[in-house]
Design a protein around this motif. Structure first.
Motif, short mmCIF file in Angstrom:
data_model
loop_
_atom_site.label_atom_id
_atom_site.label_comp_id
_atom_site.label_asym_id
_atom_site.label_seq_id
_atom_site.Cartn_x
_atom_site.Cartn_y
_atom_site.Cartn_z
N LEU A 129 -18.87 -2.89 -9.25
CA LEU A 129 -19.00 -2.18 -8.05
C LEU A 129 -18.03 -1.37 -7.77
O LEU A 129 -18.18 -0.60 -6.64
N GLY A 130 -17.29 -0.87 -8.46
CA GLY A 130 -16.13 0.18 -8.38
C GLY A 130 -14.66 -0.06 -7.40
O GLY A 130 -14.00 0.47 -7.00
N TYR A 131 -14.45 -1.49 -7.50
CA TYR A 131 -13.30 -2.10 -6.73
C TYR A 131 -11.94 -1.83 -7.67
O TYR A 131 -12.70 -2.25 -8.96
N ALA A 132 -10.88 -1.86 -7.08
CA ALA A 132 -9.86 -1.85 -8.01
C ALA A 132 -9.72 -3.22 -8.84
O ALA A 132 -9.28 -3.21 -9.71
N ASP A 133 -9.95 -4.21 -7.99
CA ASP A 133 -9.83 -5.55 -8.75
C ASP A 133 -10.57 -6.53 -7.84
O ASP A 133 -10.80 -6.12 -6.75
N HIS A 134 -10.31 -7.90 -8.21
CA HIS A 134 -11.18 -8.99 -7.48
C HIS A 134 -10.42 -9.08 -6.08
O HIS A 134 -11.15 -9.60 -5.29
N ALA A 135 -9.15 -9.08 -6.00
CA ALA A 135 -8.73 -9.11 -4.62
C ALA A 135 -9.17 -8.19 -3.66
O ALA A 135 -9.33 -8.61 -2.54
N HIS A 136 -9.44 -7.01 -4.15
CA HIS A 136 -9.98 -5.80 -3.12
C HIS A 136 -11.36 -6.21 -2.94
O HIS A 136 -11.80 -6.00 -1.52
N LEU A 137 -12.20 -6.61 -3.64
CA LEU A 137 -13.46 -7.04 -3.40
C LEU A 137 -13.52 -8.15 -2.31
O LEU A 137 -14.37 -8.11 -1.49
N SER A 138 -12.46 -9.08 -2.57
CA SER A 138 -12.63 -10.47 -1.53
C SER A 138 -12.03 -10.21 -0.37
O SER A 138 -12.63 -10.59 0.79
N ARG A 139 -11.06 -8.94 -0.23
CA ARG A 139 -10.79 -8.58 1.09
C ARG A 139 -11.80 -8.02 1.96
O ARG A 139 -11.96 -8.31 3.07
N ASP A 140 -12.50 -6.89 1.25
CA ASP A 140 -13.69 -6.46 2.06
C ASP A 140 -14.83 -7.20 2.32
O ASP A 140 -15.41 -7.37 3.66
N PHE A 141 -15.26 -8.16 1.47
CA PHE A 141 -16.17 -9.22 1.65
C PHE A 141 -15.93 -10.08 2.85
O PHE A 141 -16.83 -10.33 3.72
N SER A 142 -14.65 -10.75 2.85
CA SER A 142 -14.16 -11.29 3.97
C SER A 142 -14.20 -10.79 5.32
O SER A 142 -14.40 -11.36 6.29
N ALA A 143 -13.69 -9.38 5.43
CA ALA A 143 -13.55 -8.76 6.49
C ALA A 143 -14.86 -8.44 7.12
O ALA A 143 -15.07 -8.46 8.47
N VAL A 144 -16.10 -8.38 6.43
CA VAL A 144 -17.30 -7.88 6.92
C VAL A 144 -18.36 -9.00 6.98
O VAL A 144 -18.89 -9.49 8.13
N LEU A 145 -18.35 -10.09 6.04
CA LEU A 145 -19.06 -11.09 6.01
C LEU A 145 -18.34 -12.36 6.76
O LEU A 145 -19.21 -13.49 7.22
N GLY A 146 -17.10 -12.60 6.82
CA GLY A 146 -16.35 -13.70 7.40
C GLY A 146 -15.90 -14.69 6.51
O GLY A 146 -15.71 -15.72 7.13
#
Length: 259
Positions: free
Chosen positions: A230-247
């Protein structure tokens, strides 16, 4: 059209739900129409959780017409009793014809004065088993008449849809600007005017929708591989975005969605 459940966090909780293409006359104004219909037992509540598309929606329901903007977080609606809605996910050119600035609609819903639209769609929804198609035709005709032929600015605005969240969408604002043959600053002005969000926010929302859908449909997906795809730098970046929007983090969402 994309998968009808994309953006819906828990599709198994949905009432009867349809996505329909617009009539040809409104294809430049609407990406698709969405129509939920429900009839719940007395006292029952259906909780709908969404990561909405980065777009403006014009919605007709029995109680009136509303216009709602793009959201910056996951949103929730609670359904009770019996009801229906007919929503149009608007293409950018239509937004520019209906509101002065989409940014004022972000995370908001406002009444929209369109009694003729309300009357036509409400009449259609009370008809035979083809009521959904009839409602879409009435809505399409209203939008076509209200918006009229597109000019150059409208065509350029609509190109945003394909480049920012269509198939083979751009991974960065810079890539999107290059494909549209505009500067990044021009792209920013276009998205602010017709969507209400910055290009980067639109791209992130699309990636999160795709991530949620993959986690539901392919529960064995490796999170690091998903982040890279999906174009994220790493798993941590995806997790941060996911948590910020989905909670909640991706692992927790995957467990809940498959439970």
């Amino acid at each position: 059209m994309v998968d009808p459940t994309r953006g819906v966090l828990y599709p198994s909780h949905l009432p009867t739900f349809h996505r329909l293409a617009p009539d040809a006359e409104a294809a430049d104004a609407v990406a698709w129409f969405w129509i939920p219909e429900w009839r719940l037992p007395e006292g029952a509540v259906s909780r709908q959780e969404l990561v909405s598309y980065p777009a403006v929606n014009l919605v007709v329901a029995p109680e009136g017409v509303t216009i709602s903007g793009a959201t910056t977080r996951a949103s929730t609606r609670e359904l009770r009793g019996a009801g229906w809605a007919v929503g149009a996910l608007l293409r950018p050119a239509a937004v520019a014809a209906l509101v002065d600035d989409a940014a004022v609609l972000v995370d908001a819903e406002h009444p929209f004065d369109a009694p003729d639209l309300h009357a036509a769609v409400t009449a259609a929804m009370g008809r035979d088993e083809r009521h959904r198609e009839t409602a879409v035709s009435a809505f399409s005709a209203w939008l076509s008449q209200r918006i009229g032929p597109l000019g150059a600015a409208g065509w350029q605005a609509n190109a945003l849809v394909d480049v920012l969240w269509g198939e083979r969408a751009a991974l960065t604002p810079e890539e999107a600007a290059t494909r549209l043959a505009v500067s990044v600053r021009t792209l920013q002005r276009l998205t602010h005017r017709t969507v209400g969000l910055a290009p980067g926010a639109i791209i992130r929302r699309r990636r999160l929708q795709e991530a949620a859908q993959r986690l539901r449909d392919e529960p064995e997906t490796d999170l690091a591989a998903l982040a890279a795809a999906l174009g994220y730098a790493d798993h941590a970046h995806l997790s941060r975005d996911f948590s910020a929007v989905l909670g909640l983090p991706p692992r927790d969402y995957r467990a809940r969605a498959s439970g």
